[in-house]
Write an enzyme that holds these catalytic residues in place. Structure first.
Site, PDB file in Angstrom:
ATOM      1  CD  GLU A 250      -1.043   0.626   3.679  1.00 15.25           C
ATOM      2  OE1 GLU A 250      -1.585   1.736   3.513  1.00 15.25           O
ATOM      3  OE2 GLU A 250      -1.113   0.003   4.754  1.00 15.25           O
TER       4      GLU A 250
ATOM      5  CE  LYS B 278       0.968   2.150  14.815  1.00  9.34           C
ATOM      6  NZ  LYS B 278       0.956   2.252  13.352  1.00  9.34           N
TER       7      LYS B 278
HETATM    8  N1  PSU Z   1      -2.354   1.599  10.677  1.00  9.51           N
HETATM    9  C1  PSU Z   1      -1.016   1.678  10.733  1.00  9.51           C
HETATM   10  N2  PSU Z   1      -0.350   2.305   9.736  1.00  9.51           N
HETATM   11  C2  PSU Z   1      -1.010   2.851   8.662  1.00  9.51           C
HETATM   12  C3  PSU Z   1      -2.438   2.740   8.603  1.00  9.51           C
HETATM   13  C4  PSU Z   1      -3.068   2.114   9.635  1.00  9.51           C
HETATM   14  O1  PSU Z   1      -0.418   1.198  11.670  1.00  9.51           O
HETATM   15  O2  PSU Z   1      -0.371   3.425   7.773  1.00  9.51           O
HETATM   16  C5  PSU Z   1      -3.174   3.287   7.423  1.00  9.51           C
HETATM   17  C6  PSU Z   1      -3.482   2.160   6.412  1.00  9.51           C
HETATM   18  O3  PSU Z   1      -3.376   2.682   5.116  1.00  9.51           O
HETATM   19  C7  PSU Z   1      -4.935   1.831   6.718  1.00  9.51           C
HETATM   20  C8  PSU Z   1      -5.465   3.200   7.057  1.00  9.51           C
HETATM   21  O4  PSU Z   1      -5.616   1.240   5.631  1.00  9.51           O
HETATM   22  O5  PSU Z   1      -4.442   3.811   7.832  1.00  9.51           O
HETATM   23  C9  PSU Z   1      -6.763   3.142   7.823  1.00  9.51           C
HETATM   24  O6  PSU Z   1      -7.336   4.418   7.860  1.00  9.51           O
HETATM   25  P1  PSU Z   1      -8.875   4.578   8.235  1.00  9.51           P
HETATM   26  O7  PSU Z   1      -8.962   4.269   9.691  1.00  9.51           O
HETATM   27  O8  PSU Z   1      -9.194   6.000   7.948  1.00  9.51           O
HETATM   28  O9  PSU Z   1      -9.625   3.625   7.362  1.00  9.51           O
END
Ligand code: PSU
Ligand code: MN
Length: 305
Positions: free
Chosen positions: A26, A161
């Site tokens: 990603e 996390k």
């Molecule tokens: N968690 C991490 N590192 C990240 C992300 C999440 O430890 O970089 C990023 C990923 O791209 C994940 C996104 O898909 O955050 C999730 O964001 P949201 O909660 O807005 O869907």
């Protein structure tokens, strides 16, 4: 029809045509997940790690409105330098960034969608999005979980996390029929730590076993993804206390500043990184490399089935 929108890098296209292993990666982790310049260094190191294992990396993003499966080093550097100035793209955002001929960094959800368009089944990253703490009120649930419910791509991660509510995330995945596989572990890893109080669904100890289970799932048309949770290597794991304190502070600040929606995760990631004095960044990088290795090993086994 998809060719109208999709550019698959020649090396990736050739590997896919020859049934050789490819691992998707990603780009939100590059633009919004880590600070420059270590984000760029890491993205390139991750690609090399996958090559060393014998698979082909395909970092995914949207560049000038084109869906890109496989980026050049220049494109990776550009996304890393631009950072949060690049649009964070999840499922809902894709058509607007494409139609507007803009650039976008893909989240887990959007990366799964583009990987699936290209025919890539295996995707390695750091952590997935999930059910946020307080979601009982805010309903903040990452679109990553819904994508895992529907799109046939397996995501290798180090768990989620603790900025998230892991128990609710587990419940959501269960409802949606998304299996959580623990690689050589019985406990759901919590990103910086190898263990949590939460269980996984199936413990599998070899890439071969994981590839076989994925093959069986998709050959039976049991649509949707899978979470493959790979604990951070023990030497890079962080003390629970340090992480818990940083996460609690970051969550309180987000609340005070009224941060919500798509800004929430990037804000929390950046604050946790700052509050731990960058120690967490080293751990973050190592766990991504670890996931890239496992992703490549699974992709290799899968391609041989
Ligand atoms: N968690 C991490 N590192 C990240 C992300 C999440 O430890 O970089 C990023 C990923 O791209 C994940 C996104 O898909 O955050 C999730 O964001 P949201 O909660 O807005 O869907
Ligand atoms: Mn979110």
């Amino acid at each position: 029809m998809l060719e109208k929108y999709l550019d698959i890098q020649p090396e990736v296209a050739q590997a896919l045509a020859n049934n050789q292993p490819v691992v998707a990666l990603e780009s939100t982790i590059i633009s919004h997940g880590m600070p420059f310049p270590r984000n760029v260094e890491t993205a390139l190191l991750v690609e090399n790690t996958i090559r060393e294992q014998g698979a082909v990396p395909a970092t995914i993003a949207i560049i000038e409105g084109r869906l890109k499966v496989g980026l050049t080093e220049e494109q990776i550097t550009y996304l890393g330098k631009a950072g949060p100035a690049v649009t964070k793209v999840s499922r809902r955002d894709i058509p607007f960034v494409v139609a507007g001929k803009k650039d976008g960094a893909t989240t887990v959800a959007a990366t799964m969608i583009l990987a699936n368009m290209a025919g890539i089944k295996i995707f390695a990253t750091g952590g997935i999005g999930g059910v946020h703490r307080g979601a009982q009120q805010t309903m903040d649930i990452s679109a990553d979980l819904q994508e895992l419910a529907n799109t046939d791509v397996a995501v290798i991660c180090a768990g989620a996390k603790s900025i998230l509510d892991l128990a609710l995330t587990r419940e959501y995945l269960e409802t949606q029929g998304v299996p959580v596989i623990g690689y050589q572990t019985d406990s759901l890893p919590a990103f910086y730590t190898r263990e949590s109080e939460h269980s996984i669904d199936y413990r599998l100890d070899t890439p071969d076993q994981i590839a076989l289970a994925l093959k069986a799932k998709w050959e039976m048309n049991l649509n949707g993804g899978a979470v493959i949770a790979n604990p951070i290597p023990v030497e890079y794991a962080m003390p629970t206390k340090a992480i818990t304190n940083a996460v609690d502070t970051a969550l309180a600040e987000a609340d005070e500043q009224g941060i919500f929606g798509k800004e929430s995760t990037p804000f929390l990631l950046a604050r946790v990184c700052e509050l731990t004095g960058g120690n967490s960044l080293d751990s973050n990088i190592q766990l991504v490399l670890n996931n890239a290795r496992l992703g490549a090993q699974i992709a290799i086994k899968y391609s041989q089935l």
